[in-house]
Design a protein around this motif. Structure first.
Motif, PDB file in Angstrom:
ATOM      1  N   THR A  16       0.832  -1.208   0.000  1.00 17.85           N
ATOM      2  CA  THR A  16       0.000   0.000   0.000  1.00 17.85           C
ATOM      3  C   THR A  16       0.861   1.250   0.000  1.00 17.85           C
ATOM      4  O   THR A  16       0.396   2.347   0.262  1.00 17.85           O
ATOM      5  CB  THR A  16      -0.928   0.072   1.238  1.00 17.85           C
ATOM      6  N   VAL A  18       2.627   4.461  -1.108  1.00 17.70           N
ATOM      7  CA  VAL A  18       2.398   5.477  -2.136  1.00 17.70           C
ATOM      8  C   VAL A  18       3.449   6.575  -1.975  1.00 17.70           C
ATOM      9  O   VAL A  18       3.554   7.177  -0.907  1.00 17.70           O
ATOM     10  CB  VAL A  18       0.992   6.123  -1.994  1.00 17.70           C
ATOM     11  N   GLY A  38      -0.977  19.253 -13.179  1.00 16.43           N
ATOM     12  CA  GLY A  38      -0.590  17.855 -13.212  1.00 16.43           C
ATOM     13  C   GLY A  38      -1.801  16.970 -13.025  1.00 16.43           C
ATOM     14  O   GLY A  38      -2.838  17.442 -12.556  1.00 16.43           O
ATOM     15  N   PRO A  39      -1.678  15.684 -13.370  1.00 16.06           N
ATOM     16  CA  PRO A  39      -2.823  14.790 -13.275  1.00 16.06           C
ATOM     17  C   PRO A  39      -3.367  14.679 -11.855  1.00 16.06           C
ATOM     18  O   PRO A  39      -2.668  14.936 -10.866  1.00 16.06           O
ATOM     19  CB  PRO A  39      -2.256  13.435 -13.720  1.00 16.06           C
ATOM     20  N   SER A  40      -4.641  14.325 -11.763  1.00 16.76           N
ATOM     21  CA  SER A  40      -5.248  14.029 -10.473  1.00 16.76           C
ATOM     22  C   SER A  40      -4.424  12.950  -9.782  1.00 16.76           C
ATOM     23  O   SER A  40      -4.115  11.914 -10.379  1.00 16.76           O
ATOM     24  CB  SER A  40      -6.686  13.553 -10.707  1.00 16.76           C
ATOM     25  N   GLY A  41      -4.041  13.172  -8.536  1.00 20.63           N
ATOM     26  CA  GLY A  41      -3.263  12.203  -7.774  1.00 20.63           C
ATOM     27  C   GLY A  41      -1.759  12.332  -7.933  1.00 20.63           C
ATOM     28  O   GLY A  41      -1.001  11.527  -7.397  1.00 20.63           O
ATOM     29  N   GLN A  90      -8.568  22.836  -1.198  1.00 20.85           N
ATOM     30  CA  GLN A  90      -9.328  22.226  -2.295  1.00 20.85           C
ATOM     31  C   GLN A  90     -10.748  21.886  -1.844  1.00 20.85           C
ATOM     32  O   GLN A  90     -11.691  21.970  -2.621  1.00 20.85           O
ATOM     33  CB  GLN A  90      -8.590  20.958  -2.755  1.00 20.85           C
ATOM     34  N   GLU A 165      -6.521  24.802  -6.300  1.00 22.59           N
ATOM     35  CA  GLU A 165      -7.630  24.790  -7.262  1.00 22.59           C
ATOM     36  C   GLU A 165      -8.713  25.794  -6.868  1.00 22.59           C
ATOM     37  O   GLU A 165      -9.871  25.430  -6.663  1.00 22.59           O
ATOM     38  CB  GLU A 165      -8.202  23.373  -7.410  1.00 22.59           C
ATOM     39  N   HIS A 198      -6.270  23.009 -12.622  1.00 22.36           N
ATOM     40  CA  HIS A 198      -6.402  22.117 -13.779  1.00 22.36           C
ATOM     41  C   HIS A 198      -6.764  22.915 -15.026  1.00 22.36           C
ATOM     42  O   HIS A 198      -6.915  22.347 -16.098  1.00 22.36           O
ATOM     43  CB  HIS A 198      -7.509  21.086 -13.534  1.00 22.36           C
TER      44      HIS A 198
END
Ligand SMILES: Nc1ncnc2c1ncn2[C@@H]1O[C@H](COP(=O)(O)OP(=O)(O)OP(=O)(O)O)[C@@H](O)[C@H]1O
Ligand SMILES: Nc1ncnc2c1ncn2[C@@H]1O[C@H](COP(=O)(O)OP(=O)(O)OP(=O)(O)O)[C@@H](O)[C@H]1O
Ligand SMILES: [Mg+2]
Ligand SMILES: [Mg+2]
Lengths: 226, 226
Positions: A16, A18, A38-41, A90, A165, A198
């Motif tokens: 798990t 990350v 950048g991408p989500s996550g 956010q 965001e 985004h």
């Protein structure tokens, strides 16, 4: 105004595990407006929270001004955040029992500092909330709640503003008002703004755009146009 | 599939009176993909919540299928919502103590219906969450939480899906996957989708775009292009 050196943030372990931030070196000069895309996550919120002292790195260092914030006591870190940093979350993180105006002035009320009323009025005008100040968060639309969060971060005119965001729930016209205000804050008062977005149109207001992917900075654009 | 007749929603009274919806007549045909745009605070979420029976109108009627939902008992309304309607909330509304996959299958678990596993796998693939299913909401990025909310609304393949700004926290690539999936759901399964968005690119996936301002529908575009 703010920087990281070899910043890493790792969650979990084994399968798990990350790696949210992977040895990130980044710095934000005083009076500079930086967008982060950048991408989500990909680690954008994690980077912002660690820069603002809201979360601790697994490895590496964060500086605000010339202070290494991991060397500060909890009390001094809280004072630094309250006096020098504004943060637009956010998820907004409004206090449900306070009205919009009470949410907006909360950092100053906690710090017992008096707001610059002319500046505060200008912030309220720019976010378009003058007729909603007495409403509580659950009496506001999603975008109105977001604007309360934006106004709270801007109202005390902090040295550094981290905005995660800030226009995601806003139509383009309402968003443009806020982006123009932030651009003025940098140009006229020398504030430093770091904005995750985004939206390429929002990013075009910045002096430079950093691109994050899988916890690393993978690209940088100077003086972007939409 | 869904419609309103003279729908009005009024909050407060005297000088805190807000007319969130002003005698709105709108209808959504089965198998149609409609986008709704409009300024922050114009009544989009209010319209969606009243259409889905999550909130009651002050005046006027809402129909789902040919049922006037204000005539339903609380119990029958709950059953209708669970069986026929999927809702993506602007604020996600995930259960903090459940994992992503548990949040996604919650409507079906509550209704004791078994998911169509192939369809559910396709939804999970489209939202890009296959490696995050065991995470709880506070272990997910903002955009990942939004995608859990989207998957929850799509997973049971309901007749009507109301999606309130489903891509606001997503980069364009992740958002495009979801929009393409929604387009296929309409084209191949005849589902009905009503999507609030501030993003013209997202709106371009729809068959028509309705524009809301001050609680009224002020314009309509058929077959929009970005
Ligand atoms: N409980 C309440 N009391 C008073 N006013 C309310 C209440 N709930 C909502 N409103 C008002 O109703 C109006 C419409 O809200 P709604 O959430 O439908 O807007 P929206 O179009 O979804 O906006 P956004 O794009 O910002 O999400 C807003 O101006 C809001 O302030
Ligand atoms: N407590 C946690 N445990 C495990 N993984 C976590 C935890 N918190 C965050 N993550 C993971 O860290 C990664 C980075 O998260 P972050 O919130 O920084 O992304 P982001 O770039 O802000 O995304 P978005 O654009 O969706 O908001 C994500 O993949 C997320 O799943
Ligand atoms: Mg984020
Ligand atoms: Mg809304």
């Amino acid at each position: 105004a703010a920087s990281t050196t070899a910043a890493s943030k790792i969650y979990g372990s084994g399968d798990t595990r990350v790696v949210a931030l992977d040895k990130v070196d980044v710095s934000f000069a005083q009076g500079q407006f930086t967008a982060i895309m950048g991408p989500s996550g990909s680690g954008k919120s994690t980077l912002m929270h660690c820069l603002a002292g809201l979360d601790r790195l697994t490895d590496g260092a964060v500086r605000i001004g010339d202070v290494n914030i991991s060397e500060l006591s909890e009390k001094d870190l809280t004072l630094l955040r309250r006096n020098k940093i504004g943060f637009v979350f956010q998820a907004f993180n409004l206090v449900p029992t306070l009205t919009a105006i009470e949410n907006i002035t909360l950092p100053m009320d906690l710090g017992k500092t008096k707001p610059d009323q002319a500046h505060l009025d200008e912030v309220i005008r720019a976010v378009g909330l003058a007729d909603r100040l007495k409403h509580k968060p659950n009496e506001l639309s999603g975008g109105q709640q977001q604007r309360v969060a934006v106004a709270r971060a801007l109202g005390s005119r902090p040295d550094v503003i981290f905005a995660d965001e800030p226009t995601g729930n806003l139509d383009s016209q309402t968003g443009a008002e806020i982006l123009a205000f932030m651009r003025r804050a940098v140009n006229e008062f020398g504030q430093t703004i770091v904005m995750v977005t985004h939206d390429p149109v929002a990013a075009s207001y910045a002096d430079r755009v950093l691109f994050l992917n899988d916890g690393r900075i993978v690209n940088e654009l100077q003086n972007p146009d939409a």
